[in-house]
Design a protein around this motif. Structure first.
Motif, PDB file in Angstrom:
ATOM      1  N   MET A  54       0.734  -1.206   0.001  1.00 53.53           N
ATOM      2  CA  MET A  54      -0.200  -0.048   0.059  1.00 53.53           C
ATOM      3  C   MET A  54       0.621   1.302   0.008  1.00 53.53           C
ATOM      4  O   MET A  54       1.016   1.722  -1.052  1.00 53.53           O
ATOM      5  CB  MET A  54      -1.088  -0.234   0.890  1.00 53.53           C
ATOM      6  CG  MET A  54      -0.800   0.241   2.459  1.00 53.53           C
ATOM      7  SD  MET A  54      -0.755   1.626   3.317  1.00 53.53           S
ATOM      8  CE  MET A  54       0.842   2.220   3.227  1.00 53.53           C
TER       9      MET A  54
ATOM     10  N   HIS B  51      -3.128  -8.134   4.056  1.00 49.85           N
ATOM     11  CA  HIS B  51      -4.120  -7.452   4.839  1.00 49.85           C
ATOM     12  C   HIS B  51      -5.351  -8.049   4.966  1.00 49.85           C
ATOM     13  O   HIS B  51      -5.688  -8.919   4.237  1.00 49.85           O
ATOM     14  CB  HIS B  51      -4.354  -5.764   4.342  1.00 49.85           C
ATOM     15  CG  HIS B  51      -3.271  -5.080   4.237  1.00 49.85           C
ATOM     16  ND1 HIS B  51      -2.904  -4.160   5.177  1.00 49.85           N
ATOM     17  CD2 HIS B  51      -2.278  -4.905   3.110  1.00 49.85           C
ATOM     18  CE1 HIS B  51      -1.443  -3.714   4.604  1.00 49.85           C
ATOM     19  NE2 HIS B  51      -1.294  -3.857   3.571  1.00 49.85           N
TER      20      HIS B  51
ATOM     21  N   GLU C 154      -0.825  -8.362  -1.715  1.00 54.52           N
ATOM     22  CA  GLU C 154      -1.772  -7.312  -1.612  1.00 54.52           C
ATOM     23  C   GLU C 154      -2.641  -6.970  -2.757  1.00 54.52           C
ATOM     24  O   GLU C 154      -3.484  -5.978  -3.119  1.00 54.52           O
ATOM     25  CB  GLU C 154      -1.212  -6.099  -1.162  1.00 54.52           C
ATOM     26  CG  GLU C 154      -2.194  -4.856  -0.539  1.00 54.52           C
ATOM     27  CD  GLU C 154      -1.427  -3.797   0.376  1.00 54.52           C
ATOM     28  OE1 GLU C 154      -0.360  -4.318   0.896  1.00 54.52           O
ATOM     29  OE2 GLU C 154      -2.306  -2.981   0.410  1.00 54.52           O
TER      30      GLU C 154
ATOM     31  N   ASP D 219       5.530  -1.331   4.350  1.00 61.07           N
ATOM     32  CA  ASP D 219       4.939  -1.974   5.347  1.00 61.07           C
ATOM     33  C   ASP D 219       4.972  -3.521   5.354  1.00 61.07           C
ATOM     34  O   ASP D 219       4.337  -4.381   6.035  1.00 61.07           O
ATOM     35  CB  ASP D 219       3.334  -1.491   5.287  1.00 61.07           C
ATOM     36  CG  ASP D 219       2.548  -1.765   4.217  1.00 61.07           C
ATOM     37  OD1 ASP D 219       3.016  -1.396   3.190  1.00 61.07           O
ATOM     38  OD2 ASP D 219       1.418  -1.930   4.104  1.00 61.07           O
ATOM     39  N   HIS D 220       5.590  -3.997   4.238  1.00 60.71           N
ATOM     40  CA  HIS D 220       5.722  -5.706   4.022  1.00 60.71           C
ATOM     41  C   HIS D 220       7.219  -6.046   4.217  1.00 60.71           C
ATOM     42  O   HIS D 220       7.457  -7.029   4.050  1.00 60.71           O
ATOM     43  CB  HIS D 220       5.235  -6.008   2.530  1.00 60.71           C
ATOM     44  CG  HIS D 220       3.620  -5.220   2.507  1.00 60.71           C
ATOM     45  ND1 HIS D 220       2.496  -6.199   2.856  1.00 60.71           N
ATOM     46  CD2 HIS D 220       3.185  -4.434   2.275  1.00 60.71           C
ATOM     47  CE1 HIS D 220       1.622  -5.774   2.896  1.00 60.71           C
ATOM     48  NE2 HIS D 220       1.656  -4.538   2.413  1.00 60.71           N
TER      49      HIS D 220
HETATM   50 ZN   LIG Z   1       0.255  -2.968   2.542  1.00 62.69          ZN
END
Ligand SMILES: [Zn+2]
Length: 703
Positions: A1, A373, A328, A202-203
């Motif tokens: 994201m 997520h 994602e 974020d990964h």
């Molecule tokens: Zn993400």
């Protein structure tokens, strides 16, 4: 994201200080034509801002309509989110190494009060309530997830002798806490491999919370990533990094307290963590479109899906477990085609095609589907339903928007025309919890034909500050606009009200009554949004119109892992962006830069007020030659040392005219991450604030 973690984390950290500094709130709800706002809106009890208003009757009507039309009787998400729950953590907060709170679920406890908040869209409230299910979950034998410890999930797959970890979160601290929860309940096992599903921070940012780099170097732990991972992990965030940071404050509502009137969850999870962003480069890159690999007895089929949700991205199928990991690419939300923070527009059609390919290759066979997520989907029917639904969601917006474009619909109209077909949009997993039909449809137009609507009147438009005063004059002055703006506001015609009040605020940036009324309008539009990015942007705009841009203190900086991952070329490109071309006059020079430890060389040239660089070439007769190891240059890139000091202490060897470094340095600009978005909102910018906000990484010649 979100891709802007390189510098994003810095900015995120900065505003935690100011986010929790609401001024006194009004003690009770009062209907008032208050002198400071001049509006008849109702002050809201418990609002974090003294000028904050309650939702209007029109906003409540939007919510009533949503409650009637959305499928609240479909509660499968709640079953799926809760299934396999093992344990919640003892503490709802995770502390960062730097001493701040890295992660805080405590802030969102209001979603567990069983109340219906009339300032949060019912669908967003439902999603944020789902996201309050957090902790350790069993997906199936040997497969576990920790959810709600960060923006993303961390997934543990048990191999013959240890764990294979998919997507180790954003921060070292949150990843370590997740690992501790796993060990507490499932016992201690070594980590055999880490898989980064895609290039967004974020990964991967928490990787050092779950593995020791020495074990990676010793070959005990494999780090697996999709092709072109390293090229994209950093690069997407550098060139426009400061602007992306600033806009992140709007998209992620970083100034807003967690509150039914403020930040009410981020859709993908409740928020992003604020900790130490780390990165260990992959030891094994998946190059083929489809590639099979067995690690620690676990057979995995990787599917590269480049240029979908991220430029470097891959799904994974575990045939022996009939388990499908959709990274994602398929989550419980309509994702961003255009991301409000700013990024190149994504390719919705290609995204859809890769989902279709996964559906055909693995989706016929899979029993369980998980992602980076949200929660798992159990059963092949459900999996096929979600895959088809998401495939059609992305294909539909691509095709139907272009259908309209080919009939003359422009970027300025499409968001009012395009609608997701009801059969798609009535599925919860297609709801706009990250992207929205409004901003994504404009993104599709932008991707294919750009920003211009082909009306010559918008080809060379006036800047808002120049058109604003003209409109104010032609509309008969500020009083007229205020009166009409108030009338539109009171009638719930918020989009019309924003149209004219924005002209007034642009024309009269110091008119606080106008800013307050526009803030009231933004607030109602914000409350009405189902999409957290839109909600946060409107509420952030309202916040800054009412109070100005807050001061903040920085508590973090681009870490060594991130700087190490940045190519020298990217660094030099950014130096060219930081240089103000207007300040160099007719200065011209050539510099040879040699970094012996990695065998690179660059020819850097300033000519025509433009700084360029080219790798692999050197000037025959440069004005200056600099030899410095890349590992030492990193101290300069990080802002820890100046190049001048490294020349002085002999770390860098130079030959030629070192004065040009000083001349270049004097043209370097430190970008202010608090730049004004709404007119008349900038506070005083102190020297210290600027230094605090500085992305120290990119300080070329030192001073
Ligand atoms: Zn993400």
């Amino acid at each position: 994201m979100l891709q802007n973690f390189v510098t994003g984390v810095i900015a995120v950290a900065s505003l935690t200080v100011v986010a929790c500094s609401p001024t006194d709130t009004s003690d009770s709800a009062t209907t008032a034509s208050t002198p400071d706002t001049g509006t008849s809106a109702i002050l809201a009890e418990d609002h974090f801002h003294p000028k904050g208003k309650a939702p209007s009757q029109y906003t409540l009507e939007v919510f009533e309509q949503a409650k009637k039309t959305l499928p609240f009787d479909d509660t499968r998400d709640f079953d799926e989110q809760e299934k396999g729950f093992i344990a919640a953590p003892e503490s709802w907060q995770i502390m960062a190494n730097a001493g701040n709170v890295a992660w805080d679920m405590e802030r969102y406890k209001f979603f567990l009060e069983g109340k219906e908040f009339d300032s949060v869209h019912p669908s967003l409230q439902r999603q944020s309530t789902l996201n309050m299910n957090f902790g350790l979950y069993k997906v199936m034998d040997g497969v576990y997830q920790v959810r709600g410890f960060d923006l993303a999930n961390i997934t543990f797959i048990k191999g013959d002798t240890g764990w294979i970890i998919f997507d180790p979160l954003t921060s070292e601290e949150t990843a370590r806490a997740a690992m501790a929860l796993v060990e507490e309940h499932l016992g201690k096992l070594p980590v055999k491999a880490v898989v980064y599903s895609h290039s967004h921070g974020d990964h991967w940012g928490g990787v050092r919370g779950v593995v020791d780099e020495a074990d990676v170097r010793a070959g005990k732990v494999e780090i697996i990533a999709p092709r072109d991972f390293m090229a994209h992990a950093i690069s997407e965030n550098v060139y426009a990094g400061n602007a992306m940071n600033r806009r992140l404050f709007y998209q992620y509502g970083l100034l807003l307290p967690a509150s039914p009137f403020g930040h009410a969850g981020q859709g993908l999870s409740q928020n992003i963590s604020i900790g130490n962003l780390t990165l260990i480069p992959p030891t094994r890159v998946i190059e083929e479109d489809i590639e099979e690999l067995t690690v620690d007895g676990v057979k995995m089929i990787f599917q590269n899906t480049p240029n979908t949700e991220a430029p470097s991205n891959m799904n994974t199928y575990f045939p022996d477990m009939k388990l499908l990991w959709m990274a994602e690419n398929v989550t419980g939300a309509f994702h961003n085609i255009y991301t409000l923070r700013g990024a190149p527009v994504r390719d919705a059609l290609r995204w859809s095609k890769y989902i279709n390919r996964a559906l055909q290759l693995f989706g016929q066979d899979a029993d369980i589907m998980i992602a980076s997520h949200h929660w798992p989907r159990w059963g092949n029917d459900r999996i096929q339903e979600v895959l088809r639904g998401q495939r059609d969601l992305y294909a539909n917006i691509n095709n139907q928007v272009l259908h309209f474009v080919n009939q003359g619909v422009t970027i300025n109209q499409i968001h009012n025309i395009y609608e997701t077909p009801e059969s798609i949009s009535r599925q919860w997993y297609n709801r706009p919890y990250h992207g929205s039909p409004e901003h994504n449809s404009r993104g599709v137009v932008n991707r294919f034909i750009g920003y211009w609507d082909a009306n010559p009147a918008t080809l060379i438009p006036l800047s808002p500050a120049d058109s604003g005063p003209l409109y104010v004059e032609m509309m008969g002055g500020a009083d007229n606009i205020m009166a009409k703006g108030q009338e539109l506001h009171d009638a719930g015609e918020y989009l019309k009200a924003q149209e004219i009040l924005n002209k007034l605020v642009q024309g009269e940036p110091q008119n606080q009554a106008a800013k307050d009324l526009l803030a009231d309008v933004f607030e109602q539009i914000g409350y009405q949004q189902e999409n957290p990015g839109l909600r946060n942007s409107y509420l952030s705009g309202a916040f800054e119109l009412r109070s100005g841009i807050p001061e903040g203190a920085q508590i973090d900086s681009a870490g060594p892992d991130v700087v190490r991952a940045m190519s020298t070329e990217l660094f030099l490109d950014f130096v060219g962006i930081r240089m103000d071309a207007r300040e160099v006059g007719d200065l011209e020079f050539t510099i040879n830069l040699i970094t012996p430890d990695n065998g690179e060389k660059f020819l850097i040239e300033l000519s025509n007020a433009t700084l360029t660089n080219i790798e692999g070439f050197l000037a025959d007769d440069p004005d200056l030659s600099i030899t410095i190891n890349r590992s030492d240059l990193e101290a300069v890139m990080m802002g820890a040392k100046s190049l001048a000091s490294q020349i002085e202490d002999g770390t860098a060897q130079v030959e030629g005219d070192t004065d040009i470094l000083g001349q270049l340095a004097s043209a370097m600009v430190v970008f202010d991450p608090r730049f004004e978005i709404m007119p008349g909102t900038a506070g005083p910018t102190t020297e210290e604030a600027l230094n605090d906000y500085e992305v120290g990484a990119l300080n070329v010649a030192g001073e």
